[in-house]
Design a protein around this motif. Structure first.
Motif, PDB file in Angstrom:
ATOM      1  N   VAL A 221       0.841  -1.186   0.000  1.00 56.36           N
ATOM      2  CA  VAL A 221       0.000   0.000   0.000  1.00 56.36           C
ATOM      3  C   VAL A 221       0.881   1.244   0.000  1.00 56.36           C
ATOM      4  CG1 VAL A 221      -1.702   1.310   1.332  1.00 56.36           C
ATOM      5  CG2 VAL A 221      -1.849  -1.190   1.209  1.00 56.36           C
ATOM      6  N   GLY A 222       0.477   2.267  -0.734  1.00 62.71           N
ATOM      7  CA  GLY A 222       1.230   3.517  -0.727  1.00 62.71           C
ATOM      8  C   GLY A 222       1.259   4.165  -2.094  1.00 62.71           C
ATOM      9  N   ASP A 223       1.494   5.488  -2.106  1.00 58.23           N
ATOM     10  CA  ASP A 223       1.595   6.196  -3.373  1.00 58.23           C
ATOM     11  C   ASP A 223       3.035   6.194  -3.875  1.00 58.23           C
ATOM     12  OD1 ASP A 223       2.956   8.067  -1.803  1.00 58.23           O
ATOM     13  OD2 ASP A 223       1.257   9.447  -1.702  1.00 58.23           O
ATOM     14  N   ALA A 224       3.242   6.741  -5.071  1.00 56.71           N
ATOM     15  CA  ALA A 224       4.567   6.703  -5.687  1.00 56.71           C
ATOM     16  C   ALA A 224       5.608   7.415  -4.835  1.00 56.71           C
ATOM     17  CB  ALA A 224       4.521   7.330  -7.078  1.00 56.71           C
ATOM     18  N   ARG A 225       5.214   8.500  -4.184  1.00 56.93           N
ATOM     19  CA  ARG A 225       6.179   9.256  -3.381  1.00 56.93           C
ATOM     20  C   ARG A 225       6.689   8.431  -2.202  1.00 56.93           C
ATOM     21  NH1 ARG A 225       7.133  14.534  -3.433  1.00 56.93           N
ATOM     22  NH2 ARG A 225       5.225  14.904  -4.607  1.00 56.93           N
ATOM     23  N   SER A 226       5.780   7.782  -1.496  1.00 59.54           N
ATOM     24  CA  SER A 226       6.197   6.975  -0.357  1.00 59.54           C
ATOM     25  C   SER A 226       6.931   5.728  -0.824  1.00 59.54           C
ATOM     26  CB  SER A 226       4.983   6.596   0.496  1.00 59.54           C
ATOM     27  OG  SER A 226       4.084   5.780  -0.229  1.00 59.54           O
ATOM     28  N   PHE A 227       6.537   5.179  -1.960  1.00 55.03           N
ATOM     29  CA  PHE A 227       7.193   3.995  -2.500  1.00 55.03           C
ATOM     30  C   PHE A 227       8.656   4.266  -2.807  1.00 55.03           C
ATOM     31  CE2 PHE A 227       3.726   1.133  -2.843  1.00 55.03           C
ATOM     32  CZ  PHE A 227       4.237  -0.073  -3.327  1.00 55.03           C
ATOM     33  N   ALA A 228       8.925   5.408  -3.402  1.00 56.26           N
ATOM     34  CA  ALA A 228      10.283   5.713  -3.861  1.00 56.26           C
ATOM     35  C   ALA A 228      11.304   5.690  -2.735  1.00 56.26           C
ATOM     36  CB  ALA A 228      10.307   7.069  -4.558  1.00 56.26           C
ATOM     37  N   SER A 229      10.854   5.922  -1.503  1.00 60.83           N
ATOM     38  CA  SER A 229      11.775   5.943  -0.370  1.00 60.83           C
ATOM     39  C   SER A 229      12.203   4.539   0.046  1.00 60.83           C
ATOM     40  CB  SER A 229      11.125   6.656   0.826  1.00 60.83           C
ATOM     41  OG  SER A 229      10.010   5.904   1.315  1.00 60.83           O
ATOM     42  N   HIS A 230      11.650   3.514  -0.585  1.00 63.29           N
ATOM     43  CA  HIS A 230      11.935   2.132  -0.203  1.00 63.29           C
ATOM     44  C   HIS A 230      12.899   1.432  -1.163  1.00 63.29           C
ATOM     45  CE1 HIS A 230       9.051   1.732   3.140  1.00 63.29           C
ATOM     46  NE2 HIS A 230       8.327   2.596   2.454  1.00 63.29           N
ATOM     47  N   TYR A 231      13.666   2.227  -1.922  1.00 61.80           N
ATOM     48  CA  TYR A 231      14.607   1.641  -2.866  1.00 61.80           C
ATOM     49  C   TYR A 231      16.031   2.112  -2.612  1.00 61.80           C
ATOM     50  CZ  TYR A 231      10.439   0.048  -5.251  1.00 61.80           C
ATOM     51  OH  TYR A 231       9.237  -0.570  -5.537  1.00 61.80           O
ATOM     52  N   GLY A 232      16.409   2.146  -1.344  1.00 59.95           N
ATOM     53  CA  GLY A 232      17.776   2.519  -1.004  1.00 59.95           C
ATOM     54  C   GLY A 232      18.144   3.880  -1.541  1.00 59.95           C
ATOM     55  N   ASP A 233      19.246   3.936  -2.274  1.00 57.32           N
ATOM     56  CA  ASP A 233      19.738   5.203  -2.808  1.00 57.32           C
ATOM     57  C   ASP A 233      19.189   5.506  -4.196  1.00 57.32           C
ATOM     58  OD1 ASP A 233      21.368   5.475  -0.523  1.00 57.32           O
ATOM     59  OD2 ASP A 233      22.919   4.226  -1.443  1.00 57.32           O
ATOM     60  N   HIS A 234      18.296   4.650  -4.719  1.00 54.39           N
ATOM     61  CA  HIS A 234      17.901   4.768  -6.122  1.00 54.39           C
ATOM     62  C   HIS A 234      16.413   5.020  -6.320  1.00 54.39           C
ATOM     63  CE1 HIS A 234      21.725   2.200  -6.785  1.00 54.39           C
ATOM     64  NE2 HIS A 234      22.009   3.487  -6.814  1.00 54.39           N
ATOM     65  N   GLY A 235      15.773   5.589  -5.322  1.00 54.61           N
ATOM     66  CA  GLY A 235      14.359   5.892  -5.441  1.00 54.61           C
ATOM     67  C   GLY A 235      14.049   6.871  -6.548  1.00 54.61           C
ATOM     68  N   ALA A 236      14.975   7.811  -6.827  1.00 56.07           N
ATOM     69  CA  ALA A 236      14.731   8.815  -7.867  1.00 56.07           C
ATOM     70  C   ALA A 236      14.602   8.177  -9.244  1.00 56.07           C
ATOM     71  CB  ALA A 236      15.862   9.846  -7.875  1.00 56.07           C
ATOM     72  N   PHE A 237      15.349   7.084  -9.471  1.00 58.37           N
ATOM     73  CA  PHE A 237      15.256   6.416 -10.764  1.00 58.37           C
ATOM     74  C   PHE A 237      13.918   5.690 -10.902  1.00 58.37           C
ATOM     75  CE2 PHE A 237      15.551   2.845 -13.624  1.00 58.37           C
ATOM     76  CZ  PHE A 237      16.229   3.370 -14.726  1.00 58.37           C
ATOM     77  N   VAL A 238      13.474   5.042  -9.853  1.00 66.89           N
ATOM     78  CA  VAL A 238      12.257   4.236  -9.911  1.00 66.89           C
ATOM     79  C   VAL A 238      10.994   5.092  -9.912  1.00 66.89           C
ATOM     80  CG1 VAL A 238      11.074   2.257  -8.888  1.00 66.89           C
ATOM     81  CG2 VAL A 238      13.514   2.511  -8.571  1.00 66.89           C
TER      82      VAL A 238
END
Length: 407
Positions: free
Chosen positions: A55-72
């Motif tokens: 559950v979660g929107d794209a903004r909160s999701f991006a914080s769950h990819y280590g140092d590469h949330g900006a790419f995802v």
């Protein structure tokens, strides 16, 4: 069969490859899979229950990819978690949401997710050839050629969806890195991720199977703190696991020092509370004076013992050195990592195709137009909880959209 031409060839029949292929209709698409059957790794996701997203929107999701949330993030914006849920529900897969925010098929069977993907590919007239690994990928005059044991297949676009190196028994053995490098792409050195750690001297092994909520873990290397993460921790017979360990393992290396804060109290605060308790109730045994530490009794007994406090020691008998060690054990319990679990037990791979060489809005190679990288073959890895499978679907969606535009 040699020499057949397609609009697009997808290498790898995992969640990313299958979802991409299913969304390429009406193009003529071939999926090559090295294993006997597609989706081997998907079937063991979430211990076979398949935690398909979170559950979660794209903004909160991006914080769950280590140092590469900006790419995802662009992929997550284009195809968010809500879209994944709607997609599978529209295909007759009932989903349930746990209190943790994890989303599973109601049947708790990964087969339902795989069947939905295979049915979608069948409806899109996707051709899937199993037990047929791609041996090499090349390009000449804008036409890609994929060599196999049955000959060479050609297409105007190729999607590399071979995964990373975790769970090699499912077919993820790093083939995609080799294909990428043949086109001049850089591969960031891969390491196991979402992996448990094995302790060099596991002094808490008798607590195996017990988990602790909201524990803080700091990673130290060469005398410097790398980072601190918090979450649930599980003590195993060989070391430590649980979300806080799994999610932090992407940064861990063999020989690192972990400092585990079993108590949420600050060092100075806890030291003052212990001194005050000893002064007020000096006749009580030490372990009976520490309820304010917020640590379960069974763990507390071990931490007191590990601090060199003899059984039966009272508050009045607690020495300064004992108290110092006790505070350390409660707030910075030291664990030296013998080794991080290898690819056989790691759920994901950190490292992979360099993100600097891939367009984050399309997942297309910046070095070779018409070549795409999706899912775990990229240098992205998410936290435990459905984030990696969601990244597979989201990057696959971007690639399929771009390929339809090109062709």
């Amino acid at each position: 069969m040699s020499g057949q031409e397609y609009d697009c060839i997808v290498v790898g029949a995992g969640p990313a490859g299958l979802f991409c292929a299913a969304n390429l209709s009406p193009l003529r698409v071939l999926v090559l899979e090295k294993m006997i059957l597609p989706g081997r790794k998907l079937l063991i996701a979430g211990s076979g229950q398949c935690n398909v997203t979170h559950v979660g929107d794209a903004r909160s999701f991006a914080s769950h990819y280590g140092d590469h949330g900006a790419f995802v993030k662009p992929a997550l914006m284009a195809f968010p978690s809500s879209a994944t849920r709607k997609y599978f529900e529209s295909r007759g897969v009932e989903l349930i949401e746990r209190e943790s925010g994890k989303v599973f098929p109601a049947s708790l069977s990964a087969d339902d997710i795989l069947d939905a993907l295979l049915d979608a590919c069948d409806e899109a007239n996707v051709e899937i050839l199993s037990s047929l690994p791609a041996e090499s990928v090349s390009c000449e005059n804008g036409v890609y050629r994929v060599k196999t044991a049955l000959g060479v297949f050609s297409a105007r676009a190729v999607v590399i969806a071979t995964g990373g190196k975790s769970y090699p028994q499912t077919g993820s053995t790093g083939d995609g890195f080799v294909f990428a490098e043949s086109f001049g792409h850089t591969t960031i050195e891969p390491h196991p991720s979402l992996s448990p750690v094995y302790a060099a001297d596991h002094r808490l092994s008798e607590l195996s199977g017990i988990s602790f909520a909201d524990v803080s873990v700091a990673i130290w290397r060469d005398g410097k703190k790398i980072l601190t993460r918090s979450g649930d921790l599980l003590i195993t017979r060989f070391g430590y696991s649980g979300p806080v360990i799994l999610d932090s393992s992407r940064w861990m290396r063999d020989g690192d020092l972990l400092k585990i804060a079993f108590s949420q109290k600050k060092i100075e605060e806890l030291d003052a509370l212990i001194r005050a308790a000893c002064a007020a109730s000096g006749a009580k045994q030490v372990q009976n004076l520490l309820s304010f530490a917020g640590v379960p009794e069974r763990l507390l007994r071990l931490l007191v013992r590990e601090a060199g406090v003899p059984d039966g020691t009272t508050g009045g008998q607690l020495t300064v050195s004992m108290r110092s060690m006790l505070v350390r054990n409660l707030t910075e319990y030291p664990v030296t990592i013998d080794h991080v679990g290898d690819y056989r037990v790691a759920m994901a791979t950190t490292g992979g195709v360099s993100l600097e060489e891939v367009n984050k809005k399309t997942c297309e190679s910046k070095l070779s137009p018409g070549l795409f990288f999706i899912g775990e073959v990229l240098d992205i890895d998410g936290d435990t909880g459905g984030y990696n499978i969601q990244a597979c679907f989201s990057t696959a969606f971007l690639a399929s959209k771009r390929i339809r535009e090109l062709l």
